[in-house]
Design a protein around this motif. Structure first.
Motif, PDB file in Angstrom:
ATOM      1  N   ALA A  19       0.889  -0.918  -0.035  1.00 16.91           N
ATOM      2  CA  ALA A  19       0.335   0.675   0.319  1.00 16.91           C
ATOM      3  C   ALA A  19       1.014   1.417   0.012  1.00 16.91           C
ATOM      4  CB  ALA A  19      -0.785   0.047   0.866  1.00 16.91           C
ATOM      5  N   ILE A  20       2.114   1.612   0.826  1.00 19.32           N
ATOM      6  CA  ILE A  20       3.136   1.955   1.063  1.00 19.32           C
ATOM      7  C   ILE A  20       3.161   2.671  -0.545  1.00 19.32           C
ATOM      8  CG2 ILE A  20       5.059   3.468   1.356  1.00 19.32           C
ATOM      9  CD1 ILE A  20       4.122   1.877   4.608  1.00 19.32           C
ATOM     10  N   GLN A  21       3.823   1.428  -1.264  1.00 16.93           N
ATOM     11  CA  GLN A  21       4.739   1.133  -2.527  1.00 16.93           C
ATOM     12  C   GLN A  21       3.770   2.109  -3.224  1.00 16.93           C
ATOM     13  OE1 GLN A  21       5.529  -2.328  -3.693  1.00 16.93           O
ATOM     14  NE2 GLN A  21       6.665  -1.608  -5.374  1.00 16.93           N
ATOM     15  N   ILE A  78       2.794  15.883  -1.898  1.00 17.25           N
ATOM     16  CA  ILE A  78       3.031  14.589  -1.135  1.00 17.25           C
ATOM     17  C   ILE A  78       1.705  14.689  -0.462  1.00 17.25           C
ATOM     18  CG2 ILE A  78       4.326  13.764   1.019  1.00 17.25           C
ATOM     19  CD1 ILE A  78       5.582  16.441   1.263  1.00 17.25           C
ATOM     20  N   LYS A  79       1.565  12.492  -0.540  1.00 18.22           N
ATOM     21  CA  LYS A  79       0.888  12.153  -0.240  1.00 18.22           C
ATOM     22  C   LYS A  79       0.720  10.945   0.721  1.00 18.22           C
ATOM     23  CE  LYS A  79      -1.475  10.951  -4.697  1.00 18.22           C
ATOM     24  NZ  LYS A  79      -2.988  12.287  -4.987  1.00 18.22           N
ATOM     25  N   GLU A  80       0.620  10.175   1.570  1.00 18.48           N
ATOM     26  CA  GLU A  80       0.386  10.196   2.437  1.00 18.48           C
ATOM     27  C   GLU A  80      -0.821   8.907   3.378  1.00 18.48           C
ATOM     28  OE1 GLU A  80       2.533  11.559   6.725  1.00 18.48           O
ATOM     29  OE2 GLU A  80       0.573  11.113   7.484  1.00 18.48           O
ATOM     30  N   LEU A  81      -0.102   7.853   3.268  1.00 14.87           N
ATOM     31  CA  LEU A  81      -0.927   6.598   3.055  1.00 14.87           C
ATOM     32  C   LEU A  81      -2.040   6.906   4.486  1.00 14.87           C
ATOM     33  CD1 LEU A  81      -2.481   3.505   2.580  1.00 14.87           C
ATOM     34  CD2 LEU A  81       0.053   2.575   4.782  1.00 14.87           C
ATOM     35  N   TRP A  82      -2.853   6.941   4.731  1.00 15.65           N
ATOM     36  CA  TRP A  82      -4.342   6.909   5.921  1.00 15.65           C
ATOM     37  C   TRP A  82      -4.324   5.168   6.172  1.00 15.65           C
ATOM     38  CZ3 TRP A  82      -4.840  10.616   8.887  1.00 15.65           C
ATOM     39  CH2 TRP A  82      -5.600  10.591  10.416  1.00 15.65           C
ATOM     40  N   ALA A  83      -4.903   4.430   5.759  1.00 21.34           N
ATOM     41  CA  ALA A  83      -5.827   3.059   5.792  1.00 21.34           C
ATOM     42  C   ALA A  83      -5.828   2.179   4.716  1.00 21.34           C
ATOM     43  CB  ALA A  83      -7.285   3.505   6.378  1.00 21.34           C
ATOM     44  N   PHE A  84      -5.701   0.721   4.206  1.00 21.90           N
ATOM     45  CA  PHE A  84      -5.851   0.714   3.595  1.00 21.90           C
ATOM     46  C   PHE A  84      -6.601  -0.863   4.109  1.00 21.90           C
ATOM     47  CE2 PHE A  84      -2.199  -1.450   5.465  1.00 21.90           C
ATOM     48  CZ  PHE A  84      -2.653  -2.889   5.190  1.00 21.90           C
ATOM     49  N   HIS A  85      -7.515  -1.561   2.916  1.00 19.83           N
ATOM     50  CA  HIS A  85      -7.837  -2.938   3.410  1.00 19.83           C
ATOM     51  C   HIS A  85      -7.856  -3.247   1.925  1.00 19.83           C
ATOM     52  CE1 HIS A  85     -10.541  -5.786   4.940  1.00 19.83           C
ATOM     53  NE2 HIS A  85     -11.513  -5.804   4.331  1.00 19.83           N
ATOM     54  N   GLU A  86      -7.729  -4.853   1.326  1.00 21.39           N
ATOM     55  CA  GLU A  86      -7.442  -5.308   0.196  1.00 21.39           C
ATOM     56  C   GLU A  86      -7.736  -4.815  -1.307  1.00 21.39           C
ATOM     57  OE1 GLU A  86     -11.585  -7.714   1.174  1.00 21.39           O
ATOM     58  OE2 GLU A  86     -10.561  -9.002   2.273  1.00 21.39           O
ATOM     59  N   MET A  87      -8.930  -4.312  -1.179  1.00 20.97           N
ATOM     60  CA  MET A  87      -8.704  -3.365  -2.838  1.00 20.97           C
ATOM     61  C   MET A  87      -8.971  -1.721  -2.380  1.00 20.97           C
ATOM     62  SD  MET A  87      -9.103  -6.140  -4.336  1.00 20.97           S
ATOM     63  CE  MET A  87      -9.665  -5.811  -6.350  1.00 20.97           C
ATOM     64  N   GLY A 109      -5.878  17.402   1.348  1.00 21.40           N
ATOM     65  CA  GLY A 109      -7.066  16.603   1.077  1.00 21.40           C
ATOM     66  C   GLY A 109      -6.976  15.719   0.846  1.00 21.40           C
ATOM     67  N   ASN A 110      -8.130  14.411   0.800  1.00 23.07           N
ATOM     68  CA  ASN A 110      -8.455  12.769   1.019  1.00 23.07           C
ATOM     69  C   ASN A 110      -8.838  12.832   0.094  1.00 23.07           C
ATOM     70  OD1 ASN A 110      -7.937  12.494   4.063  1.00 23.07           O
ATOM     71  ND2 ASN A 110      -9.352  14.376   4.301  1.00 23.07           N
ATOM     72  N   GLU A 111      -8.164  11.067  -0.416  1.00 23.31           N
ATOM     73  CA  GLU A 111      -8.613  10.367  -1.924  1.00 23.31           C
ATOM     74  C   GLU A 111      -9.089   8.920  -0.946  1.00 23.31           C
ATOM     75  OE1 GLU A 111      -6.110  12.203  -5.593  1.00 23.31           O
ATOM     76  OE2 GLU A 111      -5.234  10.757  -3.752  1.00 23.31           O
ATOM     77  N   ASN A 112     -10.403   8.210  -1.861  1.00 19.21           N
ATOM     78  CA  ASN A 112     -10.603   6.830  -1.451  1.00 19.21           C
ATOM     79  C   ASN A 112     -10.220   6.159  -2.975  1.00 19.21           C
ATOM     80  OD1 ASN A 112     -11.105   7.154   1.939  1.00 19.21           O
ATOM     81  ND2 ASN A 112     -13.193   8.422   0.494  1.00 19.21           N
ATOM     82  N   TRP A 113      -9.477   5.460  -3.001  1.00 16.84           N
ATOM     83  CA  TRP A 113      -9.319   4.779  -3.604  1.00 16.84           C
ATOM     84  C   TRP A 113      -9.049   3.334  -4.012  1.00 16.84           C
ATOM     85  CZ3 TRP A 113      -2.794   5.323  -4.055  1.00 16.84           C
ATOM     86  CH2 TRP A 113      -2.625   7.175  -3.915  1.00 16.84           C
ATOM     87  N   ASP A 149      13.898  11.403  -2.261  1.00 19.36           N
ATOM     88  CA  ASP A 149      14.459  10.676  -0.843  1.00 19.36           C
ATOM     89  C   ASP A 149      14.556  11.377   0.116  1.00 19.36           C
ATOM     90  OD1 ASP A 149      13.484   8.546  -2.354  1.00 19.36           O
ATOM     91  OD2 ASP A 149      15.061   7.494  -2.804  1.00 19.36           O
ATOM     92  N   GLY A 150      14.062  11.058   1.354  1.00 14.24           N
ATOM     93  CA  GLY A 150      14.725  11.686   2.586  1.00 14.24           C
ATOM     94  C   GLY A 150      13.747  13.139   2.754  1.00 14.24           C
ATOM     95  N   HIS A 151      13.076  13.764   1.700  1.00 14.99           N
ATOM     96  CA  HIS A 151      12.353  14.895   2.062  1.00 14.99           C
ATOM     97  C   HIS A 151      11.465  14.063   2.812  1.00 14.99           C
ATOM     98  CE1 HIS A 151       9.260  17.889   1.841  1.00 14.99           C
ATOM     99  NE2 HIS A 151      10.879  18.688   1.009  1.00 14.99           N
ATOM    100  N   PRO A 152      11.022  15.438   4.013  1.00 13.28           N
ATOM    101  CA  PRO A 152      10.178  15.422   4.838  1.00 13.28           C
ATOM    102  C   PRO A 152       8.595  15.002   4.561  1.00 13.28           C
ATOM    103  CG  PRO A 152      11.470  16.490   5.489  1.00 13.28           C
ATOM    104  CD  PRO A 152      11.807  16.776   4.386  1.00 13.28           C
ATOM    105  N   SER A 153       7.598  13.401   5.479  1.00 13.87           N
ATOM    106  CA  SER A 153       6.620  13.659   4.537  1.00 13.87           C
ATOM    107  C   SER A 153       5.854  14.593   6.032  1.00 13.87           C
ATOM    108  CB  SER A 153       6.253  11.918   5.660  1.00 13.87           C
ATOM    109  OG  SER A 153       6.035  12.022   6.529  1.00 13.87           O
ATOM    110  N   LEU A 154       4.510  14.341   5.096  1.00 10.86           N
ATOM    111  CA  LEU A 154       3.833  15.197   5.576  1.00 10.86           C
ATOM    112  C   LEU A 154       3.277  15.428   7.297  1.00 10.86           C
ATOM    113  CD1 LEU A 154       0.029  14.764   3.825  1.00 10.86           C
ATOM    114  CD2 LEU A 154       1.570  16.370   3.120  1.00 10.86           C
ATOM    115  N   SER A 155       3.650  13.892   7.771  1.00 11.29           N
ATOM    116  CA  SER A 155       3.481  13.780   9.285  1.00 11.29           C
ATOM    117  C   SER A 155       5.284  14.883   9.840  1.00 11.29           C
ATOM    118  CB  SER A 155       3.796  12.881   9.504  1.00 11.29           C
ATOM    119  OG  SER A 155       2.797  12.052   8.754  1.00 11.29           O
TER     120      SER A 155
END
Length: 159
Positions: A19-21, A78-87, A109-113, A149-155
């Motif tokens: 999911a992170i990938q 910058i995107k950051e994983l919030w949650a995941f489940h199966e698909m 924003g937030n996205e649901n995929w 790589d190494g640039h700060p994330s949203l958090s």
């Protein structure tokens, strides 16, 4: 006519790692600002809700992105994983851009995929708000293209 569908790894069902990938691959693609390249991550009949706009299919997605990046100049995301489940994957994101008058914004924003079995996104639901910022308040100053790589994330940035 071929019925072979393209495959876009990583494939669901997602793990934390895949999911992170998937999120980072999407971020890198969007930071390319190449509508045709980005559209290949979506199924041919992908449906979107982006703010108050509803889209269906790759051609509509490409046209949307052309309009978006003609307006949102020097776009960096910058995107950051919030949650995941199966698909499904949920992300939060923030991007910075300026208009043709030099006014800077940070859009949050937030996205649901939701993905098909071949790893193509067939549904994207996005809610986005724009915040005017000054040039001095910008936090995304890497050269145009993928976030280094190494640039700060949203958090890490407190966003």
């Amino acid at each position: 006519m071929s019925s072979i569908q393209p495959i876009r790894p990583p494939l669901p069902p997602f793990t934390w790692h895949t999911a992170i990938q998937k999120v980072r691959l999407a971020e890198d693609a969007w930071n390319s600002r190449d509508p045709e390249k980005v559209s290949l991550a979506y199924s041919a009949n992908s449906s979107w809700r982006n703010r108050n706009e509803f889209l269906s299919g790759r051609e509509a997605i490409v046209e949307f992105m052309r309009r978006k990046w003609a307006k949102e100049l020097d776009y960096r995301l910058i995107k950051e994983l919030w949650a995941f489940h199966e698909m499904r994957i949920a992300v939060r994101f923030a991007y910075e851009w300026h208009d043709d008058s030099g006014n800077w914004f940070r859009s949050y924003g937030n996205e649901n995929w939701e993905f098909d079995q071949n790893g193509l996104m067939h549904q994207r639901l996005a809610s986005i708000n724009d915040l005017p910022i000054t040039e001095e308040e910008r936090q995304y100053r890497w050269p145009l293209g993928p976030r280094p790589d190494g640039h700060p994330s949203l958090s890490d940035l407190g966003l």
